[in-house]
Write an enzyme that holds these catalytic residues in place. Structure first.
Site, PDB file in Angstrom:
ATOM      1  N   ASP A 163      -4.784   9.112  10.493  1.00 11.97           N
ATOM      2  CA  ASP A 163      -3.427   8.664  10.794  1.00 11.97           C
ATOM      3  C   ASP A 163      -2.902   9.266  12.085  1.00 11.97           C
ATOM      4  OD1 ASP A 163      -2.937   7.053   8.466  1.00 11.97           O
ATOM      5  OD2 ASP A 163      -2.991   8.905   7.311  1.00 11.97           O
TER       6      ASP A 163
ATOM      7  N   GLU B 173       0.859  -1.177   0.000  1.00  9.20           N
ATOM      8  CA  GLU B 173       0.000   0.000   0.000  1.00  9.20           C
ATOM      9  C   GLU B 173       0.895   1.226   0.000  1.00  9.20           C
ATOM     10  OE1 GLU B 173      -2.739  -0.279   3.247  1.00  9.20           O
ATOM     11  OE2 GLU B 173      -3.138  -2.391   2.811  1.00  9.20           O
TER      12      GLU B 173
END
Length: 257
Positions: free
Chosen positions: A57, A46
């Site tokens: 995140d 990814e």
């Protein structure tokens, strides 16, 4: 089938995916890192395209995105870097990022360019399911790209079934409702969550992400799912040494040894 679908047709267990941010630690290293990860035994990759406000995140990946942006990474640069991807990398590759830069680039253009350079799927955590289904699903299908949906411990069963129906490769199972980087708690609650999803007998395999920082967490995820994704731990590793390419086999060995 694209490479991602072929992988899941051929291998059902202990799949290891690695996430890293394009343009971090340095610009023009994306394919070098991808090639090293494949050689070391990663099953699929990814590659994150950075964004200034990565809400899902934690600090580690946020910092990598900021570094990448400061290095000059954007979607135009990324697609230029990936032009040689399929000369050096054979495993499935996904792009992961946020909807804002993808929409600014143009979703139809983004999908065409991703397919052109050999990308197999896309993960966009903040792309609403109804927008994908009504506005963009044809762009993905026309370019043989898999769109990967996320499921959390709080996702309702009917929504999970809807996601399963719209998916054609795997479902990204978040280990918790936290941001990336928080270590997976190896407790009964996690077992109950994973077992509940397993018992739904979805048609698509599930891959666990968020908090997979060591072999114990990887093994726990693989006990109930087809594999797991290592992100923040790998980004931390990239920050830890200038000779990061040489140490990638040892890093992968922590999970697949």
């Amino acid at each position: 089938m694209n490479r991602l679908q072929q992988l899941f047709a051929e291998k059902k267990q202990n799949l290891l995916s690695i996430y890293f941010t394009a343009g971090h630690p340095a610009l023009n290293t994306t394919v070098d890192i991808a090639e090293a990860l494949e050689k070391a035994g990663a099953d699929f990759l990814e590659i994150g395209f950075p964004y200034s406000d990565p809400i899902a995140d934690g600090p580690t990946i946020q910092d990598s995105s900021l570094t990448a942006l400061n290095n000059g990474m954007n979607l135009n640069v990324l697609f230029e870097e990936l032009a040689d991807l399929r000369k050096r990398v054979t495993i499935p590759v996904l792009l992961m990022g946020y909807s804002n830069p993808m929409i600014q680039y143009g979703v139809e253009r983004f999908c065409k360019k991703a397919a052109e350079v050999g990308v197999d799927g896309v993960i966009v955590p903040d792309l609403p399911m109804y927008e994908y289904e009504k506005l963009y699903s044809n762009n993905f299908a026309d370019n043989n790209l898999s769109n990967i949906f996320l499921v959390t411990p709080q996702t309702a069963a009917d929504r999970i079934c809807k996601i399963d129906g719209l998916s054609n490769s795997f479902i990204y199972l978040l280990s918790s409702a936290s941001i990336t980087g928080k270590a997976l708690d190896l407790n009964d609650t996690v077992d109950t969550y994973f077992k509940r999803i397993e018992d739904m007998q979805l048609k698509n395999p599930t891959i666990v992400g968020f908090g997979i920082a060591g072999k114990a967490a990887f093994d726990k995820a693989c006990q109930y799912n087809s594999g797991a994704i290592v992100g923040s731990a790998f980004v931390k590793y990239l920050n830890s040494t200038k000779d990061y390419l040489a140490g990638i086999p040892e890093f992968i060995g922590q999970f697949k040894g």
